[in-house]
Design an enzyme around this catalytic site. Structure first.
Site, PDB file in Angstrom:
ATOM      1  N   HIS A  76      14.330  18.008 -23.345  1.00  0.00           N
ATOM      2  CA  HIS A  76      13.150  17.056 -23.513  1.00  0.00           C
ATOM      3  C   HIS A  76      13.287  16.598 -24.698  1.00  0.00           C
ATOM      4  O   HIS A  76      13.712  17.113 -25.833  1.00  0.00           O
ATOM      5  CB  HIS A  76      12.063  18.068 -23.767  1.00  0.00           C
ATOM      6  CG  HIS A  76      10.565  17.338 -23.577  1.00  0.00           C
ATOM      7  ND1 HIS A  76      10.326  16.469 -22.592  1.00  0.00           N
ATOM      8  CD2 HIS A  76       9.589  17.426 -24.402  1.00  0.00           C
ATOM      9  CE1 HIS A  76       9.111  15.888 -22.623  1.00  0.00           C
ATOM     10  NE2 HIS A  76       8.556  16.569 -23.961  1.00  0.00           N
TER      11      HIS A  76
ATOM     12  N   ARG B 275      11.309  12.603 -15.217  1.00  0.00           N
ATOM     13  CA  ARG B 275      10.064  13.413 -15.058  1.00  0.00           C
ATOM     14  C   ARG B 275       9.129  12.481 -15.665  1.00  0.00           C
ATOM     15  O   ARG B 275       8.883  12.254 -16.998  1.00  0.00           O
ATOM     16  CB  ARG B 275      10.023  14.516 -16.314  1.00  0.00           C
ATOM     17  CG  ARG B 275      11.373  15.507 -15.767  1.00  0.00           C
ATOM     18  CD  ARG B 275      11.324  16.842 -16.402  1.00  0.00           C
ATOM     19  NE  ARG B 275      11.228  16.832 -17.989  1.00  0.00           N
ATOM     20  CZ  ARG B 275      12.345  16.516 -18.779  1.00  0.00           C
ATOM     21  NH1 ARG B 275      13.607  16.973 -18.179  1.00  0.00           N
ATOM     22  NH2 ARG B 275      12.341  16.692 -20.077  1.00  0.00           N
TER      23      ARG B 275
ATOM     24  N   TYR C  63     -27.506  13.638 -36.618  1.00  0.00           N
ATOM     25  CA  TYR C  63     -27.335  15.127 -37.552  1.00  0.00           C
ATOM     26  C   TYR C  63     -26.702  14.506 -38.745  1.00  0.00           C
ATOM     27  O   TYR C  63     -25.804  13.639 -38.941  1.00  0.00           O
ATOM     28  CB  TYR C  63     -26.285  16.124 -37.029  1.00  0.00           C
ATOM     29  CG  TYR C  63     -27.033  16.824 -35.825  1.00  0.00           C
ATOM     30  CD1 TYR C  63     -27.952  17.784 -35.886  1.00  0.00           C
ATOM     31  CD2 TYR C  63     -26.318  16.852 -34.482  1.00  0.00           C
ATOM     32  CE1 TYR C  63     -28.438  18.458 -35.093  1.00  0.00           C
ATOM     33  CE2 TYR C  63     -26.693  17.486 -33.434  1.00  0.00           C
ATOM     34  CZ  TYR C  63     -27.960  18.355 -33.690  1.00  0.00           C
ATOM     35  OH  TYR C  63     -28.210  19.019 -32.568  1.00  0.00           O
TER      36      TYR C  63
ATOM     37  N   MET D 270     -23.608  17.244 -29.311  1.00  0.00           N
ATOM     38  CA  MET D 270     -22.926  18.214 -28.018  1.00  0.00           C
ATOM     39  C   MET D 270     -23.314  17.343 -26.708  1.00  0.00           C
ATOM     40  O   MET D 270     -21.970  17.333 -26.128  1.00  0.00           O
ATOM     41  CB  MET D 270     -23.607  19.618 -28.149  1.00  0.00           C
ATOM     42  CG  MET D 270     -22.865  20.341 -27.326  1.00  0.00           C
ATOM     43  SD  MET D 270     -23.426  22.018 -27.303  1.00  0.00           S
ATOM     44  CE  MET D 270     -22.560  22.668 -28.725  1.00  0.00           C
TER      45      MET D 270
HETATM   46  C1  LIG Z   1       4.859  16.759 -20.486  1.00  0.00           C
HETATM   47  C2  LIG Z   1       6.346  16.886 -20.094  1.00  0.00           C
HETATM   48  C3  LIG Z   1       6.918  15.645 -19.510  1.00  0.00           C
HETATM   49  C4  LIG Z   1       6.015  14.486 -19.314  1.00  0.00           C
HETATM   50  O1  LIG Z   1       6.116  13.682 -20.518  1.00  0.00           O
HETATM   51  P1  LIG Z   1       5.281  12.146 -20.597  1.00  0.00           P
HETATM   52  O2  LIG Z   1       5.528  11.725 -21.947  1.00  0.00           O
HETATM   53  O3  LIG Z   1       3.804  12.480 -20.321  1.00  0.00           O
HETATM   54  O4  LIG Z   1       6.045  11.232 -19.551  1.00  0.00           O
HETATM   55  C5  LIG Z   1       8.500  15.719 -19.212  1.00  0.00           C
HETATM   56  N1  LIG Z   1       8.980  16.804 -19.646  1.00  0.00           N
HETATM   57  C6  LIG Z   1       8.605  17.822 -20.297  1.00  0.00           C
HETATM   58  C7  LIG Z   1       9.563  19.235 -20.518  1.00  0.00           C
HETATM   59  C8  LIG Z   1       7.195  17.903 -20.527  1.00  0.00           C
HETATM   60  O5  LIG Z   1       6.824  19.167 -21.151  1.00  0.00           O
END
Ligand SMILES: *Cc1c(COP(=O)(O)O)cnc(C)c1O
Length: 371
Positions: free
Chosen positions: A166, A220, A261, A309
């Site tokens: 990631h 992803r 408030y 709220m």
């Molecule tokens: C959340 C996540 C994504 C998606 O990320 P975006 O920036 O929303 O595209 C992809 N890979 C992992 C491991 C994630 O945790």
């Protein structure tokens, strides 16, 4: 008897489907597209979002936790689902029973899957996570990688079908771009020895748009699926969520009146103020009170005083005819004006992701372009 909802987030499912189609078209053809539907589909509804993404060409789904995967399975969704969080003793059994792809990053996690798979008489698919710089989960070097691979080799109920990393700064400035390239290089180096059949994936939304050459076997897509690309892109993506509430009351305030408030707001001229049926318990950030606006009758109305709220107040002095029952657009379009999640996020120093996900339990959700 019908009951008017206090405030509603409305989801355009065709927009989600179209966004997925546009992302699909922008990604090299050899790469699969996975739709990230964690956190209840970034607040859009996990099941509906998943179905729309599948119609748009998603071949895999990802969630953060086993419970989220089970929700999709129970709704009848059958395509592969990857659980992005590390597998744990608390939910490995359910994850295996519901045929979720689990994430491993240590030999112990592999053995946990093995014991569970053995007990259930079922093989578990896993993806190995590699930490190339995010510092969250994942093996960090060759030795740790090899320990996981060796463990998996010893475990007949565990099959590694993917490996992923990631990016922590793919939407960043030049330094972020350089760091992402370093992460990518490290990922290639740590995965080059794996068989071709193991899916390699690393791109989140920012990287999908910025680095198509890093798509590998799968990308992803999270935030871009919902229409908020984190970096400029030519891919046509549209926000899919609007958020509306209602004016419950309108009053004239003589000069010198206080609103809300702490008496942080006091008018020096007469003002007409509308009370709106949304507050921080509906997920509207209290910290938006200082700079925020809402839309009424196609015009911007400044939020005045602290957000409560369940209610907030807006200055409608310059908007003709505002009356109880009028629609208030918190996020979306009204006439020629619009407010999107990016703008709301900018009032309170956060990111579009957090605004989309903030919907609270009592907020109504409606879908249109439902199939
Ligand atoms: C959340 C996540 C994504 C998606 O990320 P975006 O920036 O929303 O595209 C992809 N890979 C992992 C491991 C994630 O945790």
């Amino acid at each position: 008897m019908s009951v008017i909802q206090r405030n509603t987030r409305t989801i355009d499912l065709s927009a989600i489907e179209n966004n997925m189609r546009a992302i699909r078209a922008s990604v090299p053809p050899q790469a699969k597209v996975l739709a990230v539907v964690k956190a209840d589909g970034y607040g859009h509804g996990a099941v509906e979002t998943a179905r729309a993404a599948i119609r748009g060409g998603a071949e895999m789904l990802a969630v953060a936790a086993v419970s989220e995967g089970i929700q999709l399975r129970k709704a009848g969704i059958e395509i592969p689902i990857l659980v992005l969080g590390a597998v744990s003793p608390f939910d490995v059994q359910a994850g295996t029973e519901y045929s979720l792809i689990q994430t491993v990053c240590s030999p112990e996690m592999v053995y946990l899957c093995e014991e569970t798979g053995d007990a259930l008489g079922k093989q578990t698919e896993v993806h190995m996570k590699i930490d190339t710089g995010m510092g969250r989960i994942g093996v960090r070097n060759e030795e740790e990688r090899d320990l996981v691979l060796k463990a998996a080799g010893d475990c007949p109920h565990v099959k590694i079908t993917g490996v992923f990393t990631h990016f922590s700064d793919a939407d960043g400035n030049e330094d972020g771009i350089a760091f992402t390239k370093e992460q990518y290089k490290k990922f290639l180096k740590l995965t080059e020895s794996l068989p071709e059949t193991v899916l390699r994936h690393c791109c989140n939304s920012a990287a999908i748009h910025r680095f198509p050459e890093m798509a590998l076997d799968m990308v992803r897509a999270g935030i871009s699926l919902y229409g908020y690309p984190p970096v400029p892109t030519e891919t046509e993506l549209k926000p899919c969520m609007t958020w509306t509430a209602t004016v419950s009351y309108v009053k004239e305030l003589p000069a010198g009146s206080f609103v809300s408030y702490g008496r942080t707001y006091q008018n020096d001229k007469p003002v007409r103020a509308a009370t709106v049926t949304c507050g921080y318990a509906d997920g509207y950030f209290r910290s938006c009170g200082k700079e925020g606006y809402v839309l009424i009758r196609g015009k911007r109305a400044k939020i005045i005083g602290r957000i409560c709220m369940d209610q907030m107040m807006a200055d409608v002095t310059d908007i003709d005819g505002v009356a109880a029952g009028d629609e208030v657009v918190l996020m979306g379009q009204s006439g020629n004006e619009s407010i999107d999640a990016e703008e709301i996020a900018s009032w309170t120093g956060t990111i579009s992701y957090e605004i989309l996900c903030s919907s609270a339990g009592r907020v109504d959700r409606q879908y249109f372009n439902h199939h």
